[in-house]
Design a protein around this motif. Sequence first.
Motif, PDB file in Angstrom:
ATOM      1  N   UNK A   1       0.793  -1.084   0.010  1.00 43.82           N
ATOM      2  CA  UNK A   1       0.165  -0.088  -0.042  1.00 43.82           C
ATOM      3  C   UNK A   1       0.986   1.209   0.074  1.00 43.82           C
ATOM      4  N   UNK A   2       0.608   2.069  -0.836  1.00 46.83           N
ATOM      5  CA  UNK A   2       1.199   3.403  -0.706  1.00 46.83           C
ATOM      6  C   UNK A   2       1.214   4.301   0.585  1.00 46.83           C
ATOM      7  N   UNK A   3       2.214   4.820   0.759  1.00 51.77           N
ATOM      8  CA  UNK A   3       1.921   5.720   2.158  1.00 51.77           C
ATOM      9  C   UNK A   3       1.551   6.993   1.777  1.00 51.77           C
ATOM     10  N   UNK A   4       0.741   7.640   2.821  1.00 52.29           N
ATOM     11  CA  UNK A   4       0.186   9.214   2.604  1.00 52.29           C
ATOM     12  C   UNK A   4       1.362  10.033   2.379  1.00 52.29           C
ATOM     13  N   UNK A   5       2.631  10.031   3.161  1.00 50.92           N
ATOM     14  CA  UNK A   5       3.735  10.870   3.165  1.00 50.92           C
ATOM     15  C   UNK A   5       4.902  10.278   3.216  1.00 50.92           C
ATOM     16  N   UNK A   6       5.666  10.806   2.799  1.00 54.20           N
ATOM     17  CA  UNK A   6       7.401  10.428   2.804  1.00 54.20           C
ATOM     18  C   UNK A   6       8.322  11.693   2.342  1.00 54.20           C
ATOM     19  N   UNK A   7       9.225  11.301   3.037  1.00 56.01           N
ATOM     20  CA  UNK A   7      10.396  12.447   3.083  1.00 56.01           C
ATOM     21  C   UNK A   7      10.725  12.697   1.516  1.00 56.01           C
ATOM     22  N   UNK A   8      11.350  11.461   0.903  1.00 60.00           N
ATOM     23  CA  UNK A   8      11.847  11.449  -0.339  1.00 60.00           C
ATOM     24  C   UNK A   8      10.909  10.496  -1.152  1.00 60.00           C
ATOM     25  N   UNK A   9      10.322  10.553  -2.441  1.00 61.17           N
ATOM     26  CA  UNK A   9       9.690   9.717  -3.395  1.00 61.17           C
ATOM     27  C   UNK A   9      10.607   9.531  -4.411  1.00 61.17           C
ATOM     28  N   UNK A  10      11.081   8.485  -4.762  1.00 54.78           N
ATOM     29  CA  UNK A  10      12.019   7.906  -5.733  1.00 54.78           C
ATOM     30  C   UNK A  10      11.304   7.349  -6.712  1.00 54.78           C
ATOM     31  N   UNK A  11      11.174   7.829  -8.077  1.00 53.28           N
ATOM     32  CA  UNK A  11       9.989   7.333  -9.191  1.00 53.28           C
ATOM     33  C   UNK A  11      11.109   6.579 -10.104  1.00 53.28           C
ATOM     34  N   UNK A  12      11.107   5.427 -10.040  1.00 55.79           N
ATOM     35  CA  UNK A  12      11.943   4.473 -10.780  1.00 55.79           C
ATOM     36  C   UNK A  12      12.813   3.800 -10.179  1.00 55.79           C
ATOM     37  N   UNK A  13      12.737   2.334 -10.234  1.00 52.41           N
ATOM     38  CA  UNK A  13      13.432   1.253  -9.559  1.00 52.41           C
ATOM     39  C   UNK A  13      14.419   0.495 -10.432  1.00 52.41           C
ATOM     40  N   UNK A  14      15.225   1.371 -11.445  1.00 51.62           N
ATOM     41  CA  UNK A  14      16.230   0.784 -12.128  1.00 51.62           C
ATOM     42  C   UNK A  14      17.532   1.171 -11.169  1.00 51.62           C
ATOM     43  N   UNK A  15      18.808   0.867 -11.654  1.00 54.35           N
ATOM     44  CA  UNK A  15      20.031   1.227 -10.678  1.00 54.35           C
ATOM     45  C   UNK A  15      20.002   2.431 -10.189  1.00 54.35           C
TER      46      UNK A  15
END
Length: 375
Positions: A1-15
């Motif tokens: 499940x996606x969190x409502x908040x986060x400090x850093x959102x990283x989009x892309x799970x490549x290297x």
Amino acid sequence: MLPATTDVLVVGAGPVGLATATALALNGIDVTVVDRAASAAHTSRAAVVHARTLEALDRVGAAAPLVAAGVPAPRFTIRDRDRVLVPVDFDGLATPFPYALMVPQSTTEAVLNDRLTTAGGTVLRGREVVGLDGATATFAGGARIRARRVVAADGMNSTIRRLAGIGFGGPAPAGESFTLADIKVDGGPPRDEVVLYFSRAGMLVWAPLPDGTVRIVAAVDDAPEQPGAEFTQALLSARGPAREPARVAGVVWGSRFRVHHRVADAFRAGPILLAGDAGHVHSPAGGQGMNLGLRDALALSDALVDGSDAALDRYAAGRRREARQVVRFAGGLTRLATVPAPARPLRNAVLSALAGVPAFRSSLAHRLAGLSDRP
């Protein structure tokens, strides 16, 4: 499940995304990694990790498992069939990793994913960002994450870069056409050496991989979508070694691609930061693409841990500057590799003469290894 908040959102799970997230998690930063793909890719184009990149990855504990999984190549040569034009030795470099490490990108991603998991992180897959309001991301289906910073590590066609309104150097040119194949092969050069063939028939890269296969990359006028054994054998026969010919036993995987040389207009737009192919793309010449992106990742994680606007601005300016330098270097190698056929004998003669100058060979080794501008 996606969190409502986060400090850093990283989009892309490549290297690049995995390395950024791992470094942040190890520093106690609340980081969320999302990727629109349902599963990790098992094929990859990048196949080399250079010394400077291994030094950076050592900070997150990824260098040792990568070295254990890869093939160290302490020597790189440029050849005209059997004639060595330029020998480049990495084993004299002042680094703990005096070689080019040949390892598939899928292995690099697996190692980094393991390090992220060990640091307490995970990748949320099948999650596509479709909207961006400041640092609040909206996903397909309507869910939202409110972040303090958003990292665009989602590749050349970055959705985050587009949503942030960052230009990418104008429309993409057609670019040179290349074929790529991982082949089972008998004979050919030593399996601890990377070879760039500058033959009269055209350029071809020979790069050994850990499972005994060899990756070849060649500039061709009309690359097939899936190169077969007959096609790859014809390339090796015309461009590769003659005295000890390489015989193709089968093609494990193949693809085609065109290369572009582009750098994003900026690496930062407020809370949005670019890294990897979202910020720069160029030809595979010199194997610099993923390496530059991984060094982006570690530099960005430092800036995010600092958290100040000054640190983020330094990251954006510094990495864009290095991207422009690498793009120029890769573009120059590509133009050298793809000169018209009538000019190839002259090119090879000039390279052979330059190879007699130790400073030229040393400079090339440092540039390829990413050590030429070490602080």
